[in-house]
Design a protein around this motif. Structure first.
Motif, mmCIF file in Angstrom:
data_model
loop_
_atom_site.group_PDB
_atom_site.id
_atom_site.type_symbol
_atom_site.label_atom_id
_atom_site.label_comp_id
_atom_site.label_asym_id
_atom_site.label_seq_id
_atom_site.Cartn_x
_atom_site.Cartn_y
_atom_site.Cartn_z
ATOM 1 N N ILE A 160 12.313 -5.843 -9.791
ATOM 2 C CA ILE A 160 11.147 -5.877 -8.906
ATOM 3 C C ILE A 160 10.966 -7.305 -8.424
ATOM 4 O O ILE A 160 10.958 -8.243 -9.227
ATOM 5 C CB ILE A 160 9.863 -5.401 -9.608
ATOM 6 N N TRP A 161 10.844 -7.464 -7.104
ATOM 7 C CA TRP A 161 10.498 -8.761 -6.541
ATOM 8 C C TRP A 161 9.022 -8.769 -6.194
ATOM 9 O O TRP A 161 8.530 -7.865 -5.507
ATOM 10 C CB TRP A 161 11.304 -9.050 -5.276
ATOM 11 N N PHE A 162 8.308 -9.795 -6.675
ATOM 12 C CA PHE A 162 6.912 -10.010 -6.321
ATOM 13 C C PHE A 162 6.873 -11.242 -5.423
ATOM 14 O O PHE A 162 7.137 -12.361 -5.879
ATOM 15 C CB PHE A 162 6.056 -10.215 -7.568
ATOM 16 N N ALA A 163 6.572 -11.019 -4.168
ATOM 17 C CA ALA A 163 6.591 -12.090 -3.166
ATOM 18 C C ALA A 163 5.164 -12.370 -2.713
ATOM 19 O O ALA A 163 4.511 -11.514 -2.097
ATOM 20 C CB ALA A 163 7.458 -11.687 -1.981
ATOM 21 N N ARG A 164 4.663 -13.549 -3.028
ATOM 22 C CA ARG A 164 3.268 -13.875 -2.736
ATOM 23 C C ARG A 164 3.146 -14.701 -1.450
ATOM 24 O O ARG A 164 3.902 -15.635 -1.222
ATOM 25 C CB ARG A 164 2.641 -14.675 -3.892
ATOM 26 N N LYS A 165 2.171 -14.316 -0.647
ATOM 27 C CA LYS A 165 1.846 -15.064 0.562
ATOM 28 C C LYS A 165 0.979 -16.271 0.207
ATOM 29 O O LYS A 165 0.172 -16.218 -0.726
ATOM 30 C CB LYS A 165 1.088 -14.148 1.528
ATOM 31 N N ASP A 166 1.125 -17.361 0.925
ATOM 32 C CA ASP A 166 0.339 -18.561 0.685
ATOM 33 C C ASP A 166 -1.154 -18.289 0.871
ATOM 34 O O ASP A 166 -1.552 -17.381 1.593
ATOM 35 C CB ASP A 166 0.743 -19.677 1.649
ATOM 36 N N GLY A 167 -1.965 -19.152 0.230
ATOM 37 C CA GLY A 167 -3.400 -19.115 0.451
ATOM 38 C C GLY A 167 -4.157 -18.241 -0.504
ATOM 39 O O GLY A 167 -4.788 -17.284 -0.128
ATOM 40 N N ARG A 168 -4.069 -18.569 -1.805
ATOM 41 C CA ARG A 168 -4.692 -17.714 -2.819
ATOM 42 C C ARG A 168 -6.214 -17.789 -2.744
ATOM 43 O O ARG A 168 -6.762 -18.830 -2.515
ATOM 44 C CB ARG A 168 -4.225 -18.149 -4.213
ATOM 45 N N GLY A 191 -2.746 -14.969 -0.128
ATOM 46 C CA GLY A 191 -2.550 -14.762 -1.558
ATOM 47 C C GLY A 191 -2.106 -13.367 -1.930
ATOM 48 O O GLY A 191 -1.932 -13.061 -3.112
ATOM 49 N N GLY A 192 -1.902 -12.509 -0.921
ATOM 50 C CA GLY A 192 -1.476 -11.135 -1.188
ATOM 51 C C GLY A 192 -0.032 -11.060 -1.651
ATOM 52 O O GLY A 192 0.731 -12.027 -1.528
ATOM 53 N N VAL A 193 0.350 -9.896 -2.174
ATOM 54 C CA VAL A 193 1.662 -9.719 -2.798
ATOM 55 C C VAL A 193 2.429 -8.570 -2.149
ATOM 56 O O VAL A 193 1.897 -7.459 -2.007
ATOM 57 C CB VAL A 193 1.513 -9.445 -4.314
ATOM 58 N N LEU A 194 3.669 -8.860 -1.773
ATOM 59 C CA LEU A 194 4.636 -7.833 -1.387
ATOM 60 C C LEU A 194 5.513 -7.573 -2.603
ATOM 61 O O LEU A 194 6.171 -8.485 -3.101
ATOM 62 C CB LEU A 194 5.491 -8.314 -0.218
ATOM 63 N N ALA A 195 5.527 -6.334 -3.100
ATOM 64 C CA ALA A 195 6.323 -5.976 -4.281
ATOM 65 C C ALA A 195 7.375 -4.950 -3.861
ATOM 66 O O ALA A 195 7.040 -3.923 -3.271
ATOM 67 C CB ALA A 195 5.433 -5.405 -5.378
ATOM 68 N N VAL A 196 8.634 -5.246 -4.163
ATOM 69 C CA VAL A 196 9.746 -4.395 -3.744
ATOM 70 C C VAL A 196 10.548 -3.963 -4.970
ATOM 71 O O VAL A 196 11.011 -4.808 -5.746
ATOM 72 C CB VAL A 196 10.672 -5.130 -2.753
ATOM 73 N N TRP A 197 10.714 -2.650 -5.134
ATOM 74 C CA TRP A 197 11.456 -2.077 -6.264
ATOM 75 C C TRP A 197 12.923 -1.905 -5.890
ATOM 76 O O TRP A 197 13.265 -1.572 -4.768
ATOM 77 C CB TRP A 197 10.869 -0.722 -6.626
ATOM 78 N N SER A 198 13.805 -2.120 -6.879
ATOM 79 C CA SER A 198 15.239 -1.928 -6.656
ATOM 80 C C SER A 198 15.904 -1.466 -7.942
ATOM 81 O O SER A 198 15.521 -1.877 -9.040
ATOM 82 C CB SER A 198 15.878 -3.247 -6.187
ATOM 83 N N ALA A 199 16.926 -0.636 -7.788
ATOM 84 C CA ALA A 199 17.694 -0.190 -8.952
ATOM 85 C C ALA A 199 18.563 -1.302 -9.524
ATOM 86 O O ALA A 199 19.017 -1.205 -10.666
ATOM 87 C CB ALA A 199 18.572 1.004 -8.576
ATOM 88 N N GLY A 200 18.806 -2.370 -8.761
ATOM 89 C CA GLY A 200 19.652 -3.454 -9.247
ATOM 90 C C GLY A 200 19.285 -4.780 -8.615
ATOM 91 O O GLY A 200 18.388 -4.871 -7.773
ATOM 92 N N LYS A 201 19.988 -5.830 -9.012
ATOM 93 C CA LYS A 201 19.735 -7.170 -8.487
ATOM 94 C C LYS A 201 20.301 -7.311 -7.074
ATOM 95 O O LYS A 201 21.226 -6.606 -6.684
ATOM 96 C CB LYS A 201 20.366 -8.221 -9.405
ATOM 97 N N ASP A 249 -4.179 -6.533 0.246
ATOM 98 C CA ASP A 249 -3.953 -7.434 -0.889
ATOM 99 C C ASP A 249 -2.571 -7.215 -1.477
ATOM 100 O O ASP A 249 -2.000 -8.136 -2.068
ATOM 101 C CB ASP A 249 -5.021 -7.193 -1.966
ATOM 102 N N ALA A 250 -2.036 -6.005 -1.332
ATOM 103 C CA ALA A 250 -0.715 -5.698 -1.876
ATOM 104 C C ALA A 250 -0.015 -4.665 -1.011
ATOM 105 O O ALA A 250 -0.647 -3.715 -0.531
ATOM 106 C CB ALA A 250 -0.823 -5.187 -3.317
ATOM 107 N N ILE A 251 1.272 -4.869 -0.826
ATOM 108 C CA ILE A 251 2.155 -3.882 -0.201
ATOM 109 C C ILE A 251 3.264 -3.601 -1.194
ATOM 110 O O ILE A 251 3.981 -4.520 -1.603
ATOM 111 C CB ILE A 251 2.754 -4.399 1.124
ATOM 112 N N LEU A 252 3.389 -2.357 -1.625
ATOM 113 C CA LEU A 252 4.388 -1.952 -2.607
ATOM 114 C C LEU A 252 5.404 -1.046 -1.943
ATOM 115 O O LEU A 252 5.031 -0.028 -1.348
ATOM 116 C CB LEU A 252 3.729 -1.224 -3.783
ATOM 117 N N LEU A 253 6.670 -1.415 -2.034
ATOM 118 C CA LEU A 253 7.725 -0.647 -1.382
ATOM 119 C C LEU A 253 8.696 -0.079 -2.407
ATOM 120 O O LEU A 253 9.322 -0.818 -3.163
ATOM 121 C CB LEU A 253 8.496 -1.531 -0.388
#
Length: 225
Positions: A217-225, A174-184, A137-141
């Protein structure tokens, strides 16, 4: 002035050396001149988990993959907001990170690695993502300071076209890939959209009290909720 103490070092497979430092009650993990983590700055790492959970409200028996244990801020925050039926796989490449969590930083870890919902895997997160089709459901990087291979060059593949395709394949509808970053990084945000994700970019303060530098943080959602 409290002196800075070098507690230990760890070699990153295929990368450089990490150093565990301490000043008083504060811990830092550094790479060359880059401070990757600081125990006083947990706000954005906690938000990585809590804001992901907000985007998945209502889902039962969620399965999460967390790439990079770090100092455990994201894992502890996730355990605090997910239900008893959740399962979390924490993938950490550097064995000494786990040794530090159970050793000098045991008080900070607060037993989160022993939670029955948690499975710890000492491996390359890119390989674990590639193994999972329609699994999470979620992948957090949070394995680098942003969407590039700072800790080791091989991590670049996580943020490449093939890496994003693999992450999308590993997510449930409908799952979410969330990626953390120190900057834009507008280029990376564009790559996420080109990969077919619905993208939400959020700026979060480094400290849990709402102060400090702004992280992305980018929250990238896959289609098909």
């Amino acid at each position: 002035m409290i002196p800075l103490e070098h507690l230990d070092s760890a070699q990153v497979p295929g990368g450089d050396e990490l150093r565990l430092m301490r000043r008083g009650n504060d811990f830092m993990i550094t790479l060359d001149r880059n401070e990757l983590m600081n125990s006083r700055m947990s706000g954005s790492e906690e938000a990585l988990a809590t804001m992901t959970a907000e985007r998945l409200t209502g889902r039962k028996a969620q399965r999460w993959l967390i790439g990079g244990y770090g100092m455990g801020f994201t894992l502890r925050a996730a355990l605090g907001v997910l239900g008893p039926d959740a399962k979390l796989m924490v993938v950490e490449l550097v064995p000494k990170i786990v040794e530090w969590a159970r050793g000098p930083m045991a008080e900070l870890t607060a037993g989160c690695l022993d939670d029955p919902r948690v499975r710890l895997v000492k491996a390359d997160v890119a390989l674990e993502i590639a193994r999972g089709a329609n699994s999470y459901d979620a992948i957090l990087l949070d394995v680098d300071n942003g969407p590039d291979g700072l800790v080791r060059p091989a991590n670049d593949r996580l943020y490449s076209r093939d890496g994003l395709r693999a992450a999308k394949n590993a997510l449930r509808p409908g799952g979410v890939l969330a990626v953390w970053s120190a900057g834009k990084d507008p280029v990376f945000a564009g790559h996420l959209r080109k990969a077919g994700f619905e993208v939400d970019e959020v700026q979060v303060r480094a400290r849990s009290n709402g102060k400090g530098a702004k992280h992305t943080i980018w929250f990238a959602r896959k289609d098909g909720r």
